[in-house]
Enzyme design. Structure first.
Site, short mmCIF file in Angstrom:
data_model
loop_
_atom_site.label_atom_id
_atom_site.label_comp_id
_atom_site.label_asym_id
_atom_site.label_seq_id
_atom_site.Cartn_x
_atom_site.Cartn_y
_atom_site.Cartn_z
N CYS A 7 21.77 9.19 37.39
CA CYS A 7 20.41 9.20 36.80
C CYS A 7 19.99 10.65 36.53
O CYS A 7 19.38 10.94 35.49
CB CYS A 7 19.41 8.52 37.74
SG CYS A 7 19.54 6.71 37.76
N ASP A 30 34.37 13.11 32.75
CA ASP A 30 34.49 13.09 34.22
C ASP A 30 34.83 14.50 34.71
O ASP A 30 35.68 15.18 34.16
CB ASP A 30 35.58 12.10 34.66
CG ASP A 30 35.48 11.75 36.13
OD1 ASP A 30 35.14 10.60 36.45
OD2 ASP A 30 35.73 12.65 36.97
N HIS A 46 19.22 2.31 35.54
CA HIS A 46 20.01 2.26 36.77
C HIS A 46 20.36 0.81 37.15
O HIS A 46 19.48 -0.03 37.30
CB HIS A 46 19.27 2.91 37.94
CG HIS A 46 20.11 2.94 39.18
ND1 HIS A 46 20.90 4.02 39.52
CD2 HIS A 46 20.33 1.99 40.12
CE1 HIS A 46 21.57 3.73 40.63
NE2 HIS A 46 21.24 2.50 41.02
N ASN A 89 35.00 0.48 39.09
CA ASN A 89 35.21 0.28 40.52
C ASN A 89 33.93 -0.28 41.12
O ASN A 89 32.83 0.11 40.72
CB ASN A 89 35.58 1.61 41.18
CG ASN A 89 36.90 2.16 40.65
OD1 ASN A 89 37.86 1.42 40.49
ND2 ASN A 89 36.94 3.44 40.34
N GLY A 95 36.57 1.30 45.64
CA GLY A 95 36.67 2.74 45.39
C GLY A 95 35.50 3.33 44.63
O GLY A 95 35.61 4.41 44.06
N THR A 97 32.52 5.44 44.21
CA THR A 97 31.92 6.56 44.94
C THR A 97 30.52 6.89 44.45
O THR A 97 29.77 7.53 45.17
CB THR A 97 32.80 7.82 44.85
OG1 THR A 97 32.98 8.17 43.48
CG2 THR A 97 34.16 7.59 45.50
N HIS A 100 26.10 3.88 40.68
CA HIS A 100 25.41 3.65 39.40
C HIS A 100 26.50 3.11 38.50
O HIS A 100 27.52 3.80 38.28
CB HIS A 100 24.81 4.96 38.86
CG HIS A 100 24.08 4.85 37.55
ND1 HIS A 100 22.80 5.37 37.35
CD2 HIS A 100 24.43 4.31 36.37
CE1 HIS A 100 22.40 5.14 36.12
NE2 HIS A 100 23.37 4.50 35.49
N HIS A 102 29.30 2.33 36.16
CA HIS A 102 29.95 3.19 35.17
C HIS A 102 31.31 2.62 34.83
O HIS A 102 31.96 1.98 35.67
CB HIS A 102 30.07 4.64 35.65
CG HIS A 102 30.68 4.78 37.00
ND1 HIS A 102 29.99 4.55 38.17
CD2 HIS A 102 31.94 5.13 37.37
CE1 HIS A 102 30.79 4.76 39.20
NE2 HIS A 102 31.98 5.09 38.75
N HIS A 104 35.01 3.77 33.44
CA HIS A 104 35.91 4.88 33.15
C HIS A 104 36.69 4.55 31.88
O HIS A 104 37.30 3.48 31.79
CB HIS A 104 36.93 5.07 34.28
CG HIS A 104 36.35 5.39 35.62
ND1 HIS A 104 36.37 6.66 36.16
CD2 HIS A 104 35.74 4.61 36.56
CE1 HIS A 104 35.81 6.65 37.36
NE2 HIS A 104 35.42 5.41 37.63
#
Ligand code: AMP
Length: 122
Positions: A7, A30, A46, A89, A95, A97, A100, A102, A104
């Protein structure tokens, strides 16, 4: 959400390398790439993760479609014509971390298991 790093990135409070933005979606590189091209696509709104998506929220389905369509557009623009991978994830065992949602976008090489986080702890 106040303490959410993504955020803060979306609001520009933490710097990022943004490569795409519209009213719903933010995409940025990333910071610790797992492939030659590694982009994160996030909803500006969010949402904790794929585990908190709900039929009760009419915006959720549209947001997921938009994130995946945008990933496809960015993959084309980034020259990933030989293929690419989307990963999300979920939760501790998945996994995740950053809590929020997302996606990849990984590409730029033959990936194999690269970036897929297929390993597991026994
Ligand atoms: P996940 O482990 O699936 O939750 O993915 C979180 C991703 O966010 C990781 O690949 C991190 O490298 C990335 N990340 C964390 N902080 C930043 C940041 N400030 N800018 C860009 N990427 C980040």
């Amino acid at each position: 959400m106040q303490d959410c790093i993504f955020c803060k990135i979306i609001k520009g409070e933490i710097p990022s390398t943004c490569i795409y933005e519209d009213e719903d979606v933010f995409a940025f590189r990333d910071i610790n790439p797992a492939a030659p091209t590694h982009v994160l696509l996030v909803p500006k709104r969010h949402i904790d993760g794929a585990d908190t998506l709900s039929d009760d929220d009419p915006e959720h389905a549209a947001l997921i479609v938009k994130l995946i369509f945008t990933a496809g557009k960015l993959a084309r623009e980034l020259g990933l014509q030989d293929g690419w991978r989307l990963v999300t994830n979920v939760g501790e065992h998945g996994g995740q971390t950053v809590r929020h949602l997302h996606i990849h976008l990984l590409g730029g090489a033959a990936l194999g298991d690269f970036g897929a986080k297929l390993e597991f702890r026994k």
